[in-house]
Motif scaffolding. Structure first.
Motif, mmCIF file in Angstrom:
data_model
loop_
_atom_site.group_PDB
_atom_site.id
_atom_site.type_symbol
_atom_site.label_atom_id
_atom_site.label_comp_id
_atom_site.label_asym_id
_atom_site.label_seq_id
_atom_site.Cartn_x
_atom_site.Cartn_y
_atom_site.Cartn_z
ATOM 1 N N LEU A 198 0.815 -1.212 0.000
ATOM 2 C CA LEU A 198 0.000 0.000 0.000
ATOM 3 C C LEU A 198 0.853 1.269 0.000
ATOM 4 O O LEU A 198 0.302 2.377 -0.027
ATOM 5 C CB LEU A 198 -0.930 0.009 1.222
ATOM 6 C CG LEU A 198 -2.052 -1.022 1.234
ATOM 7 C CD1 LEU A 198 -2.796 -0.991 2.563
ATOM 8 C CD2 LEU A 198 -3.011 -0.796 0.078
ATOM 9 N N ARG A 256 -6.172 -3.928 3.836
ATOM 10 C CA ARG A 256 -6.390 -2.969 2.757
ATOM 11 C C ARG A 256 -7.627 -2.129 3.012
ATOM 12 O O ARG A 256 -7.629 -0.916 2.779
ATOM 13 C CB ARG A 256 -6.505 -3.697 1.410
ATOM 14 C CG ARG A 256 -5.173 -4.225 0.887
ATOM 15 C CD ARG A 256 -5.292 -4.672 -0.561
ATOM 16 N NE ARG A 256 -6.116 -5.871 -0.685
ATOM 17 C CZ ARG A 256 -5.656 -7.107 -0.629
ATOM 18 N NH1 ARG A 256 -4.367 -7.319 -0.438
ATOM 19 N NH2 ARG A 256 -6.457 -8.146 -0.749
ATOM 20 N N ALA A 287 -5.778 1.474 3.820
ATOM 21 C CA ALA A 287 -5.472 2.097 2.532
ATOM 22 C C ALA A 287 -5.998 3.523 2.520
ATOM 23 O O ALA A 287 -7.170 3.768 2.807
ATOM 24 C CB ALA A 287 -6.084 1.295 1.386
#
Length: 312
Positions: free
Chosen positions: A30, A159, A163
Protein backbone atom coordinates in the motif's frame (compact mmCIF):
# COMPACT_ATOMS: atom_id res chain seq x y z
CA UNK A 1 10.85 13.98 16.25
CA UNK A 2 11.14 16.75 13.71
CA UNK A 3 8.28 18.50 11.99
CA UNK A 4 8.69 16.35 8.88
CA UNK A 5 8.30 13.05 10.72
CA UNK A 6 5.72 10.52 9.44
CA UNK A 7 2.17 11.63 10.15
CA UNK A 8 0.82 8.04 10.27
CA UNK A 9 2.64 5.56 12.48
CA UNK A 10 1.45 2.05 13.26
CA UNK A 11 3.03 -0.50 15.57
CA UNK A 12 2.18 -4.04 14.45
CA UNK A 13 2.50 -6.76 17.06
CA UNK A 14 0.76 -9.89 18.29
CA UNK A 15 1.06 -13.63 18.62
CA UNK A 16 3.69 -15.42 16.54
CA UNK A 17 1.87 -17.14 13.68
CA UNK A 18 -1.10 -14.76 13.82
CA UNK A 19 -0.18 -12.98 10.58
CA UNK A 20 2.27 -10.15 11.31
CA UNK A 21 4.30 -10.85 8.16
CA UNK A 22 1.14 -10.78 6.04
CA UNK A 23 0.12 -7.45 7.54
CA UNK A 24 3.53 -5.86 6.99
CA UNK A 25 3.72 -7.11 3.38
CA UNK A 26 0.26 -5.72 2.68
CA UNK A 27 1.09 -2.34 4.20
CA UNK A 28 4.26 -2.24 2.12
CA UNK A 29 2.20 -2.95 -1.00
CA UNK A 30 0.00 0.00 0.00
CA UNK A 31 3.04 2.27 0.00
CA UNK A 32 3.89 2.26 3.70
CA UNK A 33 7.48 2.29 4.87
CA UNK A 34 7.94 -0.92 6.88
CA UNK A 35 10.51 -1.73 9.56
CA UNK A 36 10.36 -5.16 11.21
CA UNK A 37 11.99 -6.40 14.43
CA UNK A 38 13.78 -3.15 15.10
CA UNK A 39 15.68 -3.36 18.43
CA UNK A 40 13.64 -1.26 20.81
CA UNK A 41 16.69 0.74 21.86
CA UNK A 42 16.66 2.14 18.32
CA UNK A 43 12.97 3.05 18.30
CA UNK A 44 13.47 6.55 19.70
CA UNK A 45 16.30 7.18 17.24
CA UNK A 46 14.15 6.06 14.32
CA UNK A 47 11.27 8.27 15.40
CA UNK A 48 13.60 11.27 15.77
CA UNK A 49 15.33 10.84 12.40
CA UNK A 50 14.85 13.79 10.07
CA UNK A 51 13.30 12.84 6.73
CA UNK A 52 13.68 14.37 3.27
CA UNK A 53 11.08 16.97 2.38
CA UNK A 54 7.80 15.33 1.45
CA UNK A 55 8.69 11.97 3.03
CA UNK A 56 6.29 12.56 5.90
CA UNK A 57 3.45 11.74 3.52
CA UNK A 58 4.56 8.10 3.54
CA UNK A 59 3.16 6.30 6.60
CA UNK A 60 5.40 4.16 8.78
CA UNK A 61 4.68 0.65 10.11
CA UNK A 62 6.95 -0.88 12.76
CA UNK A 63 6.73 -4.61 13.44
CA UNK A 64 7.58 -5.74 16.96
CA UNK A 65 7.13 -9.04 18.79
CA UNK A 66 8.19 -11.08 21.75
CA UNK A 67 11.42 -11.99 19.97
CA UNK A 68 12.36 -8.37 19.24
CA UNK A 69 15.60 -7.51 21.02
CA UNK A 70 14.90 -5.80 24.33
CA UNK A 71 11.18 -6.66 24.24
CA UNK A 72 9.25 -5.55 27.32
CA UNK A 73 5.54 -5.00 26.75
CA UNK A 74 5.02 -2.61 29.66
CA UNK A 75 8.10 -0.62 28.66
CA UNK A 76 6.78 -0.41 25.10
CA UNK A 77 3.46 0.98 26.32
CA UNK A 78 5.30 3.61 28.37
CA UNK A 79 7.47 4.49 25.38
CA UNK A 80 4.47 4.85 23.07
CA UNK A 81 2.82 7.18 25.58
CA UNK A 82 5.99 9.22 25.88
CA UNK A 83 6.51 9.47 22.12
CA UNK A 84 2.89 10.52 21.63
CA UNK A 85 3.11 13.16 24.36
CA UNK A 86 6.52 14.45 23.29
CA UNK A 87 5.96 14.65 19.56
CA UNK A 88 2.19 15.05 19.33
CA UNK A 89 1.62 12.16 16.95
CA UNK A 90 -1.13 9.60 17.21
CA UNK A 91 0.78 6.29 17.17
CA UNK A 92 -1.62 3.44 16.54
CA UNK A 93 -1.05 -0.10 17.79
CA UNK A 94 -2.43 -3.12 15.93
CA UNK A 95 -2.49 -6.39 17.85
CA UNK A 96 -2.95 -9.67 15.98
CA UNK A 97 -4.49 -12.38 18.11
CA UNK A 98 -5.35 -16.00 17.37
CA UNK A 99 -6.77 -18.92 19.35
CA UNK A 100 -4.18 -21.28 20.81
CA UNK A 101 -5.56 -24.34 19.05
CA UNK A 102 -5.34 -22.66 15.65
CA UNK A 103 -1.79 -21.48 16.34
CA UNK A 104 -0.85 -25.05 17.24
CA UNK A 105 -2.34 -26.26 13.96
CA UNK A 106 -0.42 -23.67 11.96
CA UNK A 107 2.87 -24.59 13.60
CA UNK A 108 2.15 -28.26 13.04
CA UNK A 109 1.37 -27.78 9.34
CA UNK A 110 4.43 -25.63 8.65
CA UNK A 111 6.71 -27.78 10.86
CA UNK A 112 8.09 -24.61 12.41
CA UNK A 113 9.08 -24.39 16.03
CA UNK A 114 7.57 -21.72 18.21
CA UNK A 115 10.27 -19.08 18.89
CA UNK A 116 9.65 -19.27 22.64
CA UNK A 117 9.60 -23.07 22.77
CA UNK A 118 12.44 -24.29 20.60
CA UNK A 119 12.96 -27.37 22.76
CA UNK A 120 9.41 -27.76 24.11
CA UNK A 121 5.91 -28.32 22.69
CA UNK A 122 4.39 -25.35 20.83
CA UNK A 123 1.57 -24.86 23.41
CA UNK A 124 4.20 -23.97 26.02
CA UNK A 125 5.60 -21.20 23.82
CA UNK A 126 2.12 -19.95 22.92
CA UNK A 127 1.13 -19.67 26.58
CA UNK A 128 4.38 -17.90 27.48
CA UNK A 129 4.06 -15.44 24.60
CA UNK A 130 0.45 -14.64 25.45
CA UNK A 131 1.55 -13.79 28.98
CA UNK A 132 4.39 -11.56 27.76
CA UNK A 133 2.16 -9.71 25.31
CA UNK A 134 -0.79 -9.15 27.66
CA UNK A 135 0.06 -5.50 28.56
CA UNK A 136 0.43 -4.39 24.96
CA UNK A 137 -2.70 -6.29 23.95
CA UNK A 138 -4.68 -4.36 26.57
CA UNK A 139 -3.15 -1.11 25.31
CA UNK A 140 -3.64 -1.67 21.56
CA UNK A 141 -6.32 0.48 19.94
CA UNK A 142 -6.95 -2.04 17.17
CA UNK A 143 -7.23 -5.82 17.52
CA UNK A 144 -7.76 -8.38 14.76
CA UNK A 145 -8.45 -12.00 15.62
CA UNK A 146 -7.13 -14.11 12.75
CA UNK A 147 -8.36 -17.48 14.04
CA UNK A 148 -10.88 -17.89 11.22
CA UNK A 149 -8.89 -15.96 8.61
CA UNK A 150 -6.79 -17.10 5.71
CA UNK A 151 -3.83 -14.96 4.69
CA UNK A 152 -5.86 -13.46 1.82
CA UNK A 153 -8.69 -12.58 4.20
CA UNK A 154 -6.29 -10.79 6.54
CA UNK A 155 -4.65 -8.91 3.68
CA UNK A 156 -8.06 -7.77 2.44
CA UNK A 157 -8.99 -6.56 5.93
CA UNK A 158 -5.76 -4.54 6.15
CA UNK A 159 -6.39 -2.97 2.76
CA UNK A 160 -9.91 -1.99 3.80
CA UNK A 161 -8.73 -0.53 7.09
CA UNK A 162 -5.46 1.20 6.23
CA UNK A 163 -5.47 2.10 2.53
CA UNK A 164 -5.53 5.86 2.09
CA UNK A 165 -7.01 7.67 -0.93
CA UNK A 166 -5.58 6.12 -4.08
CA UNK A 167 -3.62 3.48 -2.16
CA UNK A 168 -4.09 -0.17 -3.02
CA UNK A 169 -5.35 0.53 -6.52
CA UNK A 170 -3.89 -1.80 -9.15
CA UNK A 171 -1.84 -0.29 -11.96
CA UNK A 172 -4.06 -1.00 -14.97
CA UNK A 173 -2.55 -1.05 -18.46
CA UNK A 174 -4.44 -1.54 -21.71
CA UNK A 175 -2.05 -2.65 -24.43
CA UNK A 176 -2.78 -3.17 -28.11
CA UNK A 177 -0.54 -5.58 -30.00
CA UNK A 178 -0.20 -7.70 -33.13
CA UNK A 179 -0.25 -11.50 -32.87
CA UNK A 180 2.17 -11.62 -35.81
CA UNK A 181 4.80 -10.08 -33.52
CA UNK A 182 4.13 -12.27 -30.51
CA UNK A 183 2.03 -12.17 -27.37
CA UNK A 184 2.89 -9.57 -24.69
CA UNK A 185 4.87 -11.34 -21.99
CA UNK A 186 3.12 -9.86 -18.96
CA UNK A 187 -0.49 -9.90 -20.11
CA UNK A 188 -3.08 -10.93 -17.50
CA UNK A 189 -6.04 -10.87 -19.89
CA UNK A 190 -5.85 -11.28 -23.68
CA UNK A 191 -8.71 -10.44 -26.05
CA UNK A 192 -8.40 -11.47 -29.70
CA UNK A 193 -10.00 -9.01 -32.16
CA UNK A 194 -9.27 -11.05 -35.28
CA UNK A 195 -12.96 -12.00 -35.52
CA UNK A 196 -13.71 -8.42 -36.66
CA UNK A 197 -13.42 -7.40 -40.31
CA UNK A 198 -9.95 -6.21 -41.21
CA UNK A 199 -9.31 -2.66 -42.50
CA UNK A 200 -5.95 -3.78 -43.86
CA UNK A 201 -7.67 -5.17 -46.96
CA UNK A 202 -9.37 -1.87 -47.76
CA UNK A 203 -6.82 0.11 -49.79
CA UNK A 204 -7.96 3.52 -48.55
CA UNK A 205 -7.84 2.37 -44.91
CA UNK A 206 -4.63 0.34 -44.97
CA UNK A 207 -2.25 3.29 -44.34
CA UNK A 208 -4.31 4.47 -41.38
CA UNK A 209 -4.56 3.17 -37.82
CA UNK A 210 -7.24 2.43 -35.28
CA UNK A 211 -6.89 6.01 -34.04
CA UNK A 212 -8.29 7.35 -37.32
CA UNK A 213 -12.04 7.92 -37.60
CA UNK A 214 -12.56 6.09 -40.95
CA UNK A 215 -10.75 3.00 -39.64
CA UNK A 216 -12.69 3.10 -36.35
CA UNK A 217 -15.99 3.45 -38.18
CA UNK A 218 -15.15 0.50 -40.40
CA UNK A 219 -14.26 -1.72 -37.42
CA UNK A 220 -17.33 -0.63 -35.47
CA UNK A 221 -19.51 -1.47 -38.46
CA UNK A 222 -18.84 -5.19 -38.09
CA UNK A 223 -22.13 -6.96 -37.16
CA UNK A 224 -20.46 -8.65 -34.17
CA UNK A 225 -18.82 -5.49 -32.84
CA UNK A 226 -21.51 -3.97 -30.60
CA UNK A 227 -22.37 -7.12 -28.67
CA UNK A 228 -18.71 -8.12 -28.31
CA UNK A 229 -17.72 -4.72 -26.90
CA UNK A 230 -20.63 -4.73 -24.48
CA UNK A 231 -19.62 -8.13 -23.12
CA UNK A 232 -15.90 -7.32 -22.89
CA UNK A 233 -16.54 -4.01 -21.12
CA UNK A 234 -18.93 -5.67 -18.70
CA UNK A 235 -16.38 -8.37 -17.93
CA UNK A 236 -13.62 -5.83 -17.24
CA UNK A 237 -15.88 -3.71 -15.04
CA UNK A 238 -16.52 -6.81 -12.96
CA UNK A 239 -12.94 -8.16 -12.88
CA UNK A 240 -10.85 -5.07 -12.11
CA UNK A 241 -12.52 -4.42 -8.71
CA UNK A 242 -12.05 -8.11 -7.91
CA UNK A 243 -8.34 -7.87 -8.74
CA UNK A 244 -8.16 -4.82 -6.47
CA UNK A 245 -9.89 -6.69 -3.64
CA UNK A 246 -7.35 -9.51 -3.97
CA UNK A 247 -4.46 -7.04 -3.77
CA UNK A 248 -3.16 -7.52 -7.31
CA UNK A 249 -0.70 -4.68 -7.96
CA UNK A 250 -0.62 -4.80 -11.78
CA UNK A 251 -3.30 -5.72 -14.30
CA UNK A 252 -2.37 -5.73 -18.00
CA UNK A 253 -5.21 -6.11 -20.50
CA UNK A 254 -3.87 -7.00 -23.94
CA UNK A 255 -5.98 -6.40 -27.05
CA UNK A 256 -4.68 -8.16 -30.15
CA UNK A 257 -5.27 -8.32 -33.87
CA UNK A 258 -3.01 -9.60 -36.63
CA UNK A 259 -0.70 -6.64 -37.19
CA UNK A 260 -1.50 -4.51 -34.15
CA UNK A 261 -2.34 -1.34 -36.10
CA UNK A 262 -6.09 -1.27 -36.79
CA UNK A 263 -8.63 -3.37 -34.87
CA UNK A 264 -6.69 -3.82 -31.65
CA UNK A 265 -5.76 -0.11 -31.50
CA UNK A 266 -9.36 1.01 -31.97
CA UNK A 267 -10.72 -1.43 -29.38
CA UNK A 268 -7.98 -0.52 -26.86
CA UNK A 269 -8.83 3.17 -27.28
CA UNK A 270 -12.52 2.46 -26.74
CA UNK A 271 -11.95 0.32 -23.65
CA UNK A 272 -9.63 2.92 -22.13
CA UNK A 273 -12.24 5.64 -22.64
CA UNK A 274 -14.98 3.50 -21.08
CA UNK A 275 -12.92 2.47 -18.05
CA UNK A 276 -11.73 6.03 -17.42
CA UNK A 277 -15.34 7.12 -17.60
CA UNK A 278 -16.08 4.60 -14.84
CA UNK A 279 -13.39 6.19 -12.64
CA UNK A 280 -10.46 3.84 -13.23
CA UNK A 281 -6.97 5.26 -13.62
CA UNK A 282 -5.03 3.47 -16.33
CA UNK A 283 -2.25 3.60 -18.91
CA UNK A 284 -2.92 3.08 -22.61
CA UNK A 285 -0.11 1.80 -24.84
CA UNK A 286 0.09 0.61 -28.45
CA UNK A 287 2.99 -1.79 -28.84
CA UNK A 288 2.95 -2.25 -32.62
CA UNK A 289 1.26 0.93 -33.80
CA UNK A 290 4.44 2.16 -35.48
CA UNK A 291 5.01 -1.03 -37.45
CA UNK A 292 4.69 -0.80 -41.23
CA UNK A 293 1.63 -2.57 -42.73
CA UNK A 294 2.62 -5.80 -44.47
CA UNK A 295 0.46 -8.22 -46.41
CA UNK A 296 2.69 -11.10 -45.29
CA UNK A 297 1.71 -10.41 -41.68
CA UNK A 298 -1.99 -10.01 -42.35
CA UNK A 299 -2.41 -13.19 -44.36
CA UNK A 300 -4.82 -13.25 -47.31
CA UNK A 301 -8.38 -11.97 -47.56
CA UNK A 302 -11.07 -14.64 -47.79
CA UNK A 303 -13.14 -15.24 -50.88
CA UNK A 304 -16.09 -13.58 -49.12
CA UNK A 305 -14.29 -10.24 -48.63
CA UNK A 306 -14.56 -8.65 -52.07
CA UNK A 307 -15.80 -5.47 -50.40
CA UNK A 308 -12.89 -5.48 -47.95
CA UNK A 309 -14.56 -7.45 -45.15
CA UNK A 310 -11.55 -9.71 -44.73
CA UNK A 311 -10.89 -12.15 -41.96
CA UNK A 312 -7.24 -11.97 -40.98
Amino acid sequence: MTGNAPTRILLVTGMSGAGKSTVLRTLEDLGWEVVDNLPLLLLDRLMATALPDGSNERPLAIGIGAMTRGFDAEAIVRRIKKLSETHGHDIGTLFLDCAGGELERRYSETRRRHPLALDRPAPDGIARERELLAPIRRWANRLIDTTEMRANDLAAEIRRSFAGPGEGEPVVTILSFGFARGLPRNADLVFDMRFLRNPHWVPDLRPGTGQDEPVSAYVAGDPAYAEAMERIEGLLLMLIPRYRAEGKAYVTIAIGCTGGRHRSVHVAERLAKRLRGEGFSLTLAHRDLGAAPQDSLEGSPTDQSMDGNAAS
